[in-house]
Design a protein around this motif. Structure first.
Motif, PDB file in Angstrom:
ATOM      1  N   ILE A   1       0.857  -1.196   0.000  1.00 47.26           N
ATOM      2  CA  ILE A   1       0.000   0.000   0.000  1.00 47.26           C
ATOM      3  C   ILE A   1       0.888   1.240   0.000  1.00 47.26           C
ATOM      4  O   ILE A   1       1.856   1.313   0.756  1.00 47.26           O
ATOM      5  CB  ILE A   1      -0.896   0.027   1.272  1.00 47.26           C
ATOM      6  CG1 ILE A   1      -1.898  -1.134   1.248  1.00 47.26           C
ATOM      7  CG2 ILE A   1      -1.618   1.363   1.404  1.00 47.26           C
ATOM      8  CD1 ILE A   1      -2.697  -1.281   2.540  1.00 47.26           C
ATOM      9  N   ILE A   2       0.549   2.191  -0.869  1.00 45.71           N
ATOM     10  CA  ILE A   2       1.196   3.506  -0.779  1.00 45.71           C
ATOM     11  C   ILE A   2       0.298   4.409   0.065  1.00 45.71           C
ATOM     12  O   ILE A   2      -0.908   4.486  -0.168  1.00 45.71           O
ATOM     13  CB  ILE A   2       1.408   4.128  -2.177  1.00 45.71           C
ATOM     14  CG1 ILE A   2       2.511   3.367  -2.931  1.00 45.71           C
ATOM     15  CG2 ILE A   2       1.761   5.605  -2.067  1.00 45.71           C
ATOM     16  CD1 ILE A   2       2.773   3.890  -4.331  1.00 45.71           C
ATOM     17  N   THR A   3       0.887   5.055   1.051  1.00 44.93           N
ATOM     18  CA  THR A   3       0.106   5.972   1.890  1.00 44.93           C
ATOM     19  C   THR A   3       0.929   7.222   2.192  1.00 44.93           C
ATOM     20  O   THR A   3       2.144   7.144   2.364  1.00 44.93           O
ATOM     21  CB  THR A   3      -0.361   5.281   3.192  1.00 44.93           C
ATOM     22  OG1 THR A   3      -1.061   6.223   3.990  1.00 44.93           O
ATOM     23  CG2 THR A   3       0.789   4.725   3.989  1.00 44.93           C
ATOM     24  N   THR A   4       0.247   8.365   2.211  1.00 43.98           N
ATOM     25  CA  THR A   4       0.974   9.623   2.416  1.00 43.98           C
ATOM     26  C   THR A   4       1.437   9.807   3.848  1.00 43.98           C
ATOM     27  O   THR A   4       2.490  10.363   4.093  1.00 43.98           O
ATOM     28  CB  THR A   4       0.094  10.837   2.023  1.00 43.98           C
ATOM     29  OG1 THR A   4      -1.238  10.558   2.400  1.00 43.98           O
ATOM     30  CG2 THR A   4       0.183  11.106   0.552  1.00 43.98           C
ATOM     31  N   HIS A   5       0.631   9.374   4.793  1.00 40.26           N
ATOM     32  CA  HIS A   5       1.018   9.572   6.192  1.00 40.26           C
ATOM     33  C   HIS A   5       1.742   8.322   6.683  1.00 40.26           C
ATOM     34  O   HIS A   5       1.158   7.251   6.741  1.00 40.26           O
ATOM     35  CB  HIS A   5      -0.215   9.856   7.055  1.00 40.26           C
ATOM     36  CG  HIS A   5       0.142  10.277   8.445  1.00 40.26           C
ATOM     37  ND1 HIS A   5      -0.520  11.268   9.113  1.00 40.26           N
ATOM     38  CD2 HIS A   5       1.096   9.857   9.281  1.00 40.26           C
ATOM     39  CE1 HIS A   5       0.015  11.424  10.296  1.00 40.26           C
ATOM     40  NE2 HIS A   5       0.998  10.570  10.430  1.00 40.26           N
ATOM     41  N   ASP A   6       3.016   8.494   7.027  1.00 38.52           N
ATOM     42  CA  ASP A   6       3.874   7.355   7.374  1.00 38.52           C
ATOM     43  C   ASP A   6       3.575   6.898   8.803  1.00 38.52           C
ATOM     44  O   ASP A   6       4.382   7.051   9.704  1.00 38.52           O
ATOM     45  CB  ASP A   6       5.334   7.788   7.219  1.00 38.52           C
ATOM     46  CG  ASP A   6       6.285   6.625   7.394  1.00 38.52           C
ATOM     47  OD1 ASP A   6       5.816   5.471   7.372  1.00 38.52           O
ATOM     48  OD2 ASP A   6       7.488   6.868   7.562  1.00 38.52           O
ATOM     49  N   ALA A   7       2.373   6.354   8.988  1.00 43.35           N
ATOM     50  CA  ALA A   7       1.900   6.064  10.350  1.00 43.35           C
ATOM     51  C   ALA A   7       1.649   4.582  10.589  1.00 43.35           C
ATOM     52  O   ALA A   7       1.190   4.208  11.661  1.00 43.35           O
ATOM     53  CB  ALA A   7       0.603   6.837  10.612  1.00 43.35           C
ATOM     54  N   PHE A   8       1.943   3.745   9.601  1.00 40.05           N
ATOM     55  CA  PHE A   8       1.548   2.342   9.708  1.00 40.05           C
ATOM     56  C   PHE A   8       2.733   1.385   9.784  1.00 40.05           C
ATOM     57  O   PHE A   8       2.608   0.207   9.429  1.00 40.05           O
ATOM     58  CB  PHE A   8       0.614   1.980   8.542  1.00 40.05           C
ATOM     59  CG  PHE A   8      -0.697   2.724   8.593  1.00 40.05           C
ATOM     60  CD1 PHE A   8      -1.693   2.340   9.482  1.00 40.05           C
ATOM     61  CD2 PHE A   8      -0.913   3.823   7.777  1.00 40.05           C
ATOM     62  CE1 PHE A   8      -2.889   3.038   9.546  1.00 40.05           C
ATOM     63  CE2 PHE A   8      -2.110   4.521   7.837  1.00 40.05           C
ATOM     64  CZ  PHE A   8      -3.103   4.135   8.721  1.00 40.05           C
ATOM     65  N   GLY A   9       3.882   1.877  10.260  1.00 42.34           N
ATOM     66  CA  GLY A   9       5.058   1.020  10.383  1.00 42.34           C
ATOM     67  C   GLY A   9       4.840  -0.128  11.361  1.00 42.34           C
ATOM     68  O   GLY A   9       5.192  -1.274  11.080  1.00 42.34           O
ATOM     69  N   TYR A  10       4.270   0.179  12.524  1.00 41.82           N
ATOM     70  CA  TYR A  10       4.018  -0.875  13.518  1.00 41.82           C
ATOM     71  C   TYR A  10       2.943  -1.840  12.999  1.00 41.82           C
ATOM     72  O   TYR A  10       3.033  -3.051  13.191  1.00 41.82           O
ATOM     73  CB  TYR A  10       3.532  -0.262  14.840  1.00 41.82           C
ATOM     74  CG  TYR A  10       4.589   0.525  15.586  1.00 41.82           C
ATOM     75  CD1 TYR A  10       5.425  -0.085  16.518  1.00 41.82           C
ATOM     76  CD2 TYR A  10       4.739   1.892  15.370  1.00 41.82           C
ATOM     77  CE1 TYR A  10       6.377   0.635  17.213  1.00 41.82           C
ATOM     78  CE2 TYR A  10       5.692   2.629  16.051  1.00 41.82           C
ATOM     79  CZ  TYR A  10       6.510   1.996  16.969  1.00 41.82           C
ATOM     80  OH  TYR A  10       7.452   2.729  17.646  1.00 41.82           O
ATOM     81  N   TYR A  11       1.934  -1.273  12.347  1.00 50.79           N
ATOM     82  CA  TYR A  11       0.851  -2.100  11.796  1.00 50.79           C
ATOM     83  C   TYR A  11       1.419  -3.074  10.765  1.00 50.79           C
ATOM     84  O   TYR A  11       1.140  -4.277  10.806  1.00 50.79           O
ATOM     85  CB  TYR A  11      -0.194  -1.181  11.142  1.00 50.79           C
ATOM     86  CG  TYR A  11      -1.465  -1.885  10.706  1.00 50.79           C
ATOM     87  CD1 TYR A  11      -2.635  -1.736  11.432  1.00 50.79           C
ATOM     88  CD2 TYR A  11      -1.503  -2.665   9.546  1.00 50.79           C
ATOM     89  CE1 TYR A  11      -3.813  -2.366  11.043  1.00 50.79           C
ATOM     90  CE2 TYR A  11      -2.664  -3.295   9.144  1.00 50.79           C
ATOM     91  CZ  TYR A  11      -3.821  -3.141   9.897  1.00 50.79           C
ATOM     92  OH  TYR A  11      -4.974  -3.774   9.497  1.00 50.79           O
ATOM     93  N   GLY A  12       2.233  -2.534   9.860  1.00 50.46           N
ATOM     94  CA  GLY A  12       2.791  -3.380   8.810  1.00 50.46           C
ATOM     95  C   GLY A  12       3.660  -4.497   9.362  1.00 50.46           C
ATOM     96  O   GLY A  12       3.596  -5.642   8.904  1.00 50.46           O
ATOM     97  N   ALA A  13       4.464  -4.175  10.382  1.00 46.54           N
ATOM     98  CA  ALA A  13       5.342  -5.181  10.984  1.00 46.54           C
ATOM     99  C   ALA A  13       4.533  -6.254  11.713  1.00 46.54           C
ATOM    100  O   ALA A  13       4.863  -7.435  11.667  1.00 46.54           O
ATOM    101  CB  ALA A  13       6.316  -4.503  11.950  1.00 46.54           C
ATOM    102  N   ALA A  14       3.449  -5.835  12.355  1.00 43.49           N
ATOM    103  CA  ALA A  14       2.648  -6.788  13.135  1.00 43.49           C
ATOM    104  C   ALA A  14       1.811  -7.694  12.242  1.00 43.49           C
ATOM    105  O   ALA A  14       1.638  -8.879  12.546  1.00 43.49           O
ATOM    106  CB  ALA A  14       1.731  -6.017  14.094  1.00 43.49           C
ATOM    107  N   TYR A  15       1.298  -7.143  11.132  1.00 41.58           N
ATOM    108  CA  TYR A  15       0.289  -7.886  10.361  1.00 41.58           C
ATOM    109  C   TYR A  15       0.765  -8.256   8.953  1.00 41.58           C
ATOM    110  O   TYR A  15      -0.032  -8.745   8.147  1.00 41.58           O
ATOM    111  CB  TYR A  15      -1.023  -7.094  10.329  1.00 41.58           C
ATOM    112  CG  TYR A  15      -1.513  -6.797  11.729  1.00 41.58           C
ATOM    113  CD1 TYR A  15      -1.858  -7.842  12.587  1.00 41.58           C
ATOM    114  CD2 TYR A  15      -1.570  -5.497  12.229  1.00 41.58           C
ATOM    115  CE1 TYR A  15      -2.262  -7.598  13.890  1.00 41.58           C
ATOM    116  CE2 TYR A  15      -1.976  -5.236  13.531  1.00 41.58           C
ATOM    117  CZ  TYR A  15      -2.317  -6.298  14.360  1.00 41.58           C
ATOM    118  OH  TYR A  15      -2.705  -6.049  15.659  1.00 41.58           O
TER     119      TYR A  15
END
Ligand SMILES: [Zn+2]
Length: 296
Positions: free
Chosen positions: A188-202
């Motif tokens: 997923i491309i997203t402008t707000h770099d806020a999903f680092g923990y989400y990406g690592a977890a899931y």
């Protein structure tokens, strides 16, 4: 008369705490405010400084916010550099409240690009996007509330246990939904770099749009760059908050076949009538948005 007073007292003990008896707690932003309410229940009066749909990274506290801190017995912050404005606010308010940083027990991720839209924070503050970290937050909040109001410890422990069960169910639901998306499509491309923990977890890869400011609205040239990136990196879905012009979003979709996702909630809840008024609702709303955009 004494008997009557005694009975009133036992009646009062059985009722929810009145407004005057509730522990005054300040939470720095809406997601923490929701967690504090879940654990504190009717024993706390929660004030949130940065409200729904607002940005906790950049916030200018008002004199009224300083007064809220001065009146509080407990201040709940995230830490990890999210609220760069909180130390000064604590000092200027003269508050004697305890300060708990809910992310203190989190294994912090580093931001790849220090300063990219996050005030120069080297550590990634968005730890709540991993439900395992939200559970750590709940432990911190429960213990801090019990320290501030020892008489209510049992209530806080019971509320926390109930909410932790709900978080376990949420985590299971998120993992189950992602299991239905093939690994190679989880980009997923997203402008707000806020999903680092989400990406690592899931197990999801969140890519920043290259060469595009996360602060200002995207231009036609920005969109051309995003289109090249989507093709090169085979990205099935883009969530771009800074593309306000629907024609540019349509151009991305028609030239790449990528799906354009709706606005997702990363750093703030929605208002009560929106799709993400609580942490649990926010995580479920985002999950539906991500998996719908990536489904084959
Ligand atoms: Zn953020």
């Amino acid at each position: 008369m004494r008997l009557l007073l005694a009975c009133l007292a036992c009646l009062a003990a059985a009722l929810p705490a009145s407004a005057a008896e509730r522990l005054p707690v300040v939470a720095t932003f809406s997601i923490l405010g929701d967690l504090v309410r879940a654990v504190g229940g009717d024993r706390v009066a929660v004030t949130t400084l940065v409200g729904p749909d607002s940005d906790a990274h950049v916030f200018s506290p008002s004199p009224a916010d300083a007064r809220r801190l001065a009146d509080a017995k407990l201040v709940v912050a995230n830490g990890l550099g999210l609220e760069g404005w909180i130390p000064r606010l604590v000092r200027s308010s003269g508050t004697t409240a305890a300060l708990v940083e809910t992310a203190r027990d989190v294994v912090a991720r580093r931001l790849d690009e220090p300063g990219a839209g996050h005030g120069g924070a080297a550590r990634d503050p968005h730890a709540w996007q991993d439900v395992a970290n939200a559970k750590r937050y709940v432990h911190s909040i429960r213990d801090a509330l019990a320290a501030a109001s020892p008489a209510d410890r049992a209530v806080f422990e019971a509320n926390a246990a109930t909410y932790l069960t709900a978080l376990d169910a949420l985590d299971t639901e998120i993992r189950g939904a992602w299991a239905g998306i093939p690994r190679e499509r989880r980009r997923i491309i997203t402008t707000h770099d806020a999903f680092g923990y989400y990406g690592a977890a899931y197990g999801v890869e969140f890519l920043a749009p290259q060469g595009v400011s996360t602060e200002t609205e995207a231009s036609a040239q920005d969109v051309a760059r995003i289109i090249r990136q989507i093709r090169r990196e085979k990205v099935p879905a883009v969530f771009l908050e800074t593309i306000a012009d629907p024609r540019l979003a349509e151009r991305i979709a028609s030239e790449t076949g990528a799906r354009i996702g709706p606005r997702v909630y990363s750093d703030a809840l929605s208002g009560p009538d929106g799709p993400a008024p609580t942490y649990l609702a926010m995580m479920r709303y985002n999950l539906r948005a991500f998996t719908a955009a990536l489904a084959p």
